[in-house]
Design a protein around this motif. Structure first.
Motif, PDB file in Angstrom:
ATOM      1  N   PHE A   1      54.506  50.049  45.792  1.00 16.07           N
ATOM      2  CA  PHE A   1      53.789  50.859  44.800  1.00 16.07           C
ATOM      3  C   PHE A   1      54.599  51.000  43.520  1.00 16.07           C
ATOM      4  CE2 PHE A   1      53.146  55.251  43.164  1.00 16.07           C
ATOM      5  CZ  PHE A   1      51.882  55.060  42.621  1.00 16.07           C
ATOM      6  N   ILE A   2      55.894  51.257  43.640  1.00 19.35           N
ATOM      7  CA  ILE A   2      56.756  51.388  42.455  1.00 19.35           C
ATOM      8  C   ILE A   2      56.823  50.075  41.682  1.00 19.35           C
ATOM      9  CG2 ILE A   2      59.134  51.798  41.703  1.00 19.35           C
ATOM     10  CD1 ILE A   2      59.388  53.737  44.099  1.00 19.35           C
ATOM     11  N   SER A   3      56.960  48.966  42.403  1.00 20.04           N
ATOM     12  CA  SER A   3      57.073  47.661  41.727  1.00 20.04           C
ATOM     13  C   SER A   3      55.800  47.283  40.982  1.00 20.04           C
ATOM     14  CB  SER A   3      57.423  46.572  42.745  1.00 20.04           C
ATOM     15  OG  SER A   3      56.366  46.363  43.660  1.00 20.04           O
ATOM     16  N   SER A   4      54.638  47.793  41.425  1.00 25.17           N
ATOM     17  CA  SER A   4      53.368  47.428  40.774  1.00 25.17           C
ATOM     18  C   SER A   4      53.308  47.904  39.324  1.00 25.17           C
ATOM     19  CB  SER A   4      52.187  48.013  41.556  1.00 25.17           C
ATOM     20  OG  SER A   4      52.186  49.429  41.510  1.00 25.17           O
ATOM     21  N   PHE A   5      54.047  48.953  38.965  1.00 28.67           N
ATOM     22  CA  PHE A   5      54.028  49.459  37.592  1.00 28.67           C
ATOM     23  C   PHE A   5      54.734  48.510  36.621  1.00 28.67           C
ATOM     24  CE2 PHE A   5      53.201  53.348  39.939  1.00 28.67           C
ATOM     25  CZ  PHE A   5      52.227  53.956  39.163  1.00 28.67           C
ATOM     26  N   PHE A   6      55.566  47.624  37.131  1.00 33.11           N
ATOM     27  CA  PHE A   6      56.288  46.680  36.277  1.00 33.11           C
ATOM     28  C   PHE A   6      55.479  45.415  35.979  1.00 33.11           C
ATOM     29  CE2 PHE A   6      59.545  49.269  38.273  1.00 33.11           C
ATOM     30  CZ  PHE A   6      60.375  49.571  37.209  1.00 33.11           C
ATOM     31  N   LEU A   7      54.318  45.276  36.598  1.00 36.24           N
ATOM     32  CA  LEU A   7      53.471  44.116  36.327  1.00 36.24           C
ATOM     33  C   LEU A   7      52.921  44.202  34.905  1.00 36.24           C
ATOM     34  CD1 LEU A   7      51.436  43.958  39.658  1.00 36.24           C
ATOM     35  CD2 LEU A   7      53.100  42.253  38.882  1.00 36.24           C
ATOM     36  N   PRO A   8      52.967  43.113  34.136  1.00 35.31           N
ATOM     37  CA  PRO A   8      52.340  43.125  32.805  1.00 35.31           C
ATOM     38  C   PRO A   8      50.829  43.308  32.925  1.00 35.31           C
ATOM     39  CG  PRO A   8      53.816  41.225  33.078  1.00 35.31           C
ATOM     40  CD  PRO A   8      53.639  41.835  34.427  1.00 35.31           C
ATOM     41  N   MET A   9      50.256  44.029  31.991  1.00 41.99           N
ATOM     42  CA  MET A   9      48.811  44.234  31.993  1.00 41.99           C
ATOM     43  C   MET A   9      48.122  42.983  31.464  1.00 41.99           C
ATOM     44  SD  MET A   9      46.464  46.366  32.802  1.00 41.99           S
ATOM     45  CE  MET A   9      44.698  46.572  32.564  1.00 41.99           C
ATOM     46  N   PRO A  10      47.249  42.352  32.244  1.00 44.41           N
ATOM     47  CA  PRO A  10      46.564  41.142  31.772  1.00 44.41           C
ATOM     48  C   PRO A  10      45.670  41.426  30.567  1.00 44.41           C
ATOM     49  CG  PRO A  10      46.358  41.387  34.157  1.00 44.41           C
ATOM     50  CD  PRO A  10      46.906  42.674  33.631  1.00 44.41           C
ATOM     51  N   LYS A  11      45.550  40.436  29.710  1.00 46.07           N
ATOM     52  CA  LYS A  11      44.669  40.552  28.551  1.00 46.07           C
ATOM     53  C   LYS A  11      43.317  39.898  28.785  1.00 46.07           C
ATOM     54  CE  LYS A  11      48.543  40.653  25.293  1.00 46.07           C
ATOM     55  NZ  LYS A  11      49.191  40.002  24.127  1.00 46.07           N
ATOM     56  N   LYS A  12      43.171  39.219  29.912  1.00 43.90           N
ATOM     57  CA  LYS A  12      41.912  38.551  30.222  1.00 43.90           C
ATOM     58  C   LYS A  12      41.659  38.654  31.718  1.00 43.90           C
ATOM     59  CE  LYS A  12      44.055  34.034  30.955  1.00 43.90           C
ATOM     60  NZ  LYS A  12      44.017  32.593  30.649  1.00 43.90           N
ATOM     61  N   SER A  13      40.437  38.296  32.126  1.00 44.80           N
ATOM     62  CA  SER A  13      40.090  38.212  33.535  1.00 44.80           C
ATOM     63  C   SER A  13      39.118  37.059  33.706  1.00 44.80           C
ATOM     64  CB  SER A  13      39.466  39.532  34.025  1.00 44.80           C
ATOM     65  OG  SER A  13      38.237  39.778  33.350  1.00 44.80           O
ATOM     66  N   MET A  14      38.718  36.798  34.926  1.00 40.99           N
ATOM     67  CA  MET A  14      37.894  35.618  35.184  1.00 40.99           C
ATOM     68  C   MET A  14      36.499  35.723  34.581  1.00 40.99           C
ATOM     69  SD  MET A  14      38.650  34.228  38.998  1.00 40.99           S
ATOM     70  CE  MET A  14      40.299  33.691  39.476  1.00 40.99           C
ATOM     71  N   PHE A  15      35.894  36.906  34.634  1.00 35.47           N
ATOM     72  CA  PHE A  15      34.493  37.032  34.262  1.00 35.47           C
ATOM     73  C   PHE A  15      34.269  37.926  33.038  1.00 35.47           C
ATOM     74  CE2 PHE A  15      34.561  36.624  39.002  1.00 35.47           C
ATOM     75  CZ  PHE A  15      34.214  35.290  39.027  1.00 35.47           C
ATOM     76  N   PHE A  16      34.704  39.188  33.100  1.00 34.35           N
ATOM     77  CA  PHE A  16      34.356  40.138  32.056  1.00 34.35           C
ATOM     78  C   PHE A  16      35.209  39.997  30.802  1.00 34.35           C
ATOM     79  CE2 PHE A  16      32.738  42.234  35.861  1.00 34.35           C
ATOM     80  CZ  PHE A  16      31.483  42.613  35.433  1.00 34.35           C
ATOM     81  N   HIS A  17      36.415  39.493  30.930  1.00 32.00           N
ATOM     82  CA  HIS A  17      37.324  39.421  29.779  1.00 32.00           C
ATOM     83  C   HIS A  17      37.912  38.019  29.654  1.00 32.00           C
ATOM     84  CE1 HIS A  17      37.112  43.808  29.754  1.00 32.00           C
ATOM     85  NE2 HIS A  17      37.404  43.771  31.038  1.00 32.00           N
ATOM     86  N   ARG A  18      37.074  37.025  29.701  1.00 29.25           N
ATOM     87  CA  ARG A  18      37.582  35.657  29.633  1.00 29.25           C
ATOM     88  C   ARG A  18      38.181  35.351  28.276  1.00 29.25           C
ATOM     89  NH1 ARG A  18      33.651  31.215  31.204  1.00 29.25           N
ATOM     90  NH2 ARG A  18      35.582  30.055  31.547  1.00 29.25           N
ATOM     91  N   LYS A  19      37.620  35.945  27.226  1.00 27.60           N
ATOM     92  CA  LYS A  19      38.158  35.792  25.875  1.00 27.60           C
ATOM     93  C   LYS A  19      38.135  37.152  25.222  1.00 27.60           C
ATOM     94  CE  LYS A  19      36.643  30.992  25.256  1.00 27.60           C
ATOM     95  NZ  LYS A  19      35.826  30.075  24.443  1.00 27.60           N
ATOM     96  N   SER A  20      38.656  37.197  24.031  1.00 28.55           N
ATOM     97  CA  SER A  20      38.685  38.486  23.334  1.00 28.55           C
ATOM     98  C   SER A  20      37.300  38.977  22.977  1.00 28.55           C
ATOM     99  CB  SER A  20      39.539  38.365  22.057  1.00 28.55           C
ATOM    100  OG  SER A  20      38.990  37.362  21.201  1.00 28.55           O
ATOM    101  N   SER A  21      36.364  38.046  22.821  1.00 31.56           N
ATOM    102  CA  SER A  21      35.004  38.432  22.484  1.00 31.56           C
ATOM    103  C   SER A  21      34.271  38.942  23.696  1.00 31.56           C
ATOM    104  CB  SER A  21      34.226  37.224  21.907  1.00 31.56           C
ATOM    105  OG  SER A  21      32.884  37.581  21.701  1.00 31.56           O
ATOM    106  N   PRO A  22      33.609  40.103  23.597  1.00 32.34           N
ATOM    107  CA  PRO A  22      32.938  40.661  24.752  1.00 32.34           C
ATOM    108  C   PRO A  22      31.681  39.914  25.123  1.00 32.34           C
ATOM    109  CG  PRO A  22      32.521  42.034  22.830  1.00 32.34           C
ATOM    110  CD  PRO A  22      33.508  41.004  22.412  1.00 32.34           C
ATOM    111  N   GLU A  23      31.213  38.982  24.253  1.00 30.51           N
ATOM    112  CA  GLU A  23      29.963  38.313  24.569  1.00 30.51           C
ATOM    113  C   GLU A  23      30.130  37.116  25.482  1.00 30.51           C
ATOM    114  OE1 GLU A  23      29.415  40.764  21.156  1.00 30.51           O
ATOM    115  OE2 GLU A  23      30.736  39.059  21.352  1.00 30.51           O
TER     116      GLU A  23
END
Length: 486
Positions: free
Chosen positions: A184-206
């Motif tokens: 649990f403690i180590s999980s806080f050191f993970l970088p926050m992703p800027k994208k995901s597979m479906f909802f955030h594939r690119k910076s554009s929300p469309e």
């Protein structure tokens, strides 16, 4: 210091390292192979009927209820928060296991553990959002290998502590709590992703996984910062300023869900993917059911209060053999399109035979060996199935099929649990349950053996006719159409 800066600048080494640390501590749970003896022993003083019929089924039901919403939420909030939620759920699970008592408390424990298993998708999907495609294969092997190593080490450690140091199950659970707390403690050191597979594939929300949605009229030729200014300008009527954004987000969400459904439909209309997915769902349902109740069977064959318990050693060997079997698949050169279904039938038959042996034998050692064979065969086949499905699909579509196949498997497992295990259903004893599970895998083996025989015969007929110069073109087309339908 220079080495540390180099790791951080690499872009993939640092998140992979942290994720591997998280995976190691999450799976370092030496108490897990001894869960049933712990619950039925003096620490919790539960009966075997309560554990089997009232407590363990809650995990199946909660896992099924949470899987789909967690799958969607994981992608929407970009993995890291869900990994943190998994860490919290693990801590709550082991706190309940250590200090709570009674059937209701253990049912709550099974619910929180259902949250743990439902959020596992975040661990395996996170890495694809923070590293480039060039490193996918490497980081996947690291993340999967570390969990296998940790599971083997934890099972072996638990067995050594119980057999040699005579450590009580309570302290094994305390070690597990300390390990998941470190995760649990180590999980806080993970970088926050800027994208995901479906909802955030690119910076554009469309953007979605289907056809690209065009920008709103009047903004398509503007630079990004000007588009932002255009969007952020308040309307003449200040009332309802945020409503257009909410509507846009909800429309995008619904459009994405529709596109996901269309993609799933296209995937399952491919016969090869359909048959591999059918085996995946059927076999995974049975495999999860065996894993959930195998300790109960072992306790029935050799009661833990009067016999030495070797659950940890068996789990360690089973995990090791499973990793060897999975690794061996990569070195076997076969035409899986031709022999894959035959392999599914043969090894499913071995699984069925192992389960029948577990039912009929009264020897705990024979039961242990049968379990080793069962787990190794399943891991071998699931590796082949995973490869056969993944090689034909993009990462997004593979993730969809992975999630949907597991969802179907959970539906089947729930039916098995309600019918066979739960006290509201038949509530059968553990020996009879394993007789039914053996019959279940025998049916799976029969389906794919028959299917493979038809496939091989049709291909041979097609080859023979193709080699006959007097065969006309119409006959060739008939045979080809027959083979395609199969």
């Amino acid at each position: 210091m220079d080495c540390w800066r180099k790791i951080q600048r690499s872009g993939w080494i640092f998140p992979t390292l942290i994720l591997c640390l998280y995976g190691f501590f999450v799976m370092m749970r030496p108490s897990e192979p001894f869960l049933t003896p712990y619950l039925t022993g003096p620490d919790k003083n539960l009966t075997i009927e309560e554990v089997t019929q009232k407590i363990f089924p809650v995990w199946t039901y909660s896992y099924l209820a949470l899987l789909f919403p967690v799958f969607v939420l994981t992608d929407y909030i970009r993995y890291k928060p869900v990994i943190i939620i998994q860490g919290i759920s693990l801590i709550v699970t082991w706190l309940l296991l250590l200090f709570a008592h009674g059937v209701w408390a253990m049912q709550l424990l099974e619910f929180t553990y259902g949250m743990v298993t439902a959020t596992e998708v975040a661990y395996y999907a996170y890495i694809y959002s923070v590293v480039s495609v060039d490193h996918y294969q490497k980081v996947t092997s690291y993340c999967r290998s570390i969990t296998l190593v940790s599971t083997t080490a934890a099972s072996l450690l638990g067995q050594l502590l119980v057999s040699l140091a005579h450590v009580s199950y309570f302290y094994l659970n305390a070690i597990s709590l300390a390990s998941v707390s470190l995760a649990f403690i180590s999980s806080f050191f993970l970088p926050m992703p800027k994208k995901s597979m479906f909802f955030h594939r690119k910076s554009s929300p469309e953007v979605s996984i289907g056809p690209t949605v065009k920008n709103p009229p009047g903004t398509s030729n503007l630079p990004n910062h000007q588009q932002d200014k255009e969007v952020k300008m308040p309307p003449e009527n200040s009332q309802g300023t945020h409503q257009p954004f909410k509507n846009q987000d909800s429309k995008h969400f619904l459009a994405l869900l529709v596109q996901l459904c269309k993609d799933l439909k296209e995937c399952y209309t491919t016969k090869k993917l359909l048959y591999w997915s059918i085996w995946w769902a059927l076999a995974t349902a049975g495999f999860n059911q065996i894993l959930n109740y195998i300790q109960v069977l072992w306790d029935d064959k050799a009661p833990s209060h009067s016999s030495a318990v070797y659950n940890g050693a068996v789990e360690a060997i089973a995990t090791f053999l499973s990793s060897i079997a999975s690794l061996a698949v990569g070195y076997v050169k076969l035409n899986w399109d031709l022999t894959g279904e035959l392999a599914l039938g043969i090894f499913s038959a071995l699984d069925a035979g192992s389960l029948f042996l577990m039912h009929f034998t009264g020897n705990i050692w024979a039961c242990y060996v049968a379990y080793l064979v069962f787990k190794a065969c399943y891991m071998l086949l699931i590796t082949i199935a995973t490869f056969q499905i993944a090689v034909s699909l993009s990462m997004e579509r593979y993730a969809l099929m992975f999630g949907f196949n597991n969802f179907v498997a959970l539906l089947i497992q729930t039916v098995l649990t309600v019918t066979v295990v739960d006290s509201t259903g038949l509530g059968l004893d553990i020996g009879t349950q394993f007789l039914i599970y053996g019959s279940y895998f025998a049916v799976i083996a029969a389906i794919f053996l028959i299917r493979s025989i038809y496939t091989i015969i049709s291909i041979k007929c097609q080859q023979n006719i193709a080699g006959n110069p007097r065969t006309n073109e119409a006959e060739d087309q008939n045979i080809t159409g027959y083979a395609t339908r199969l």
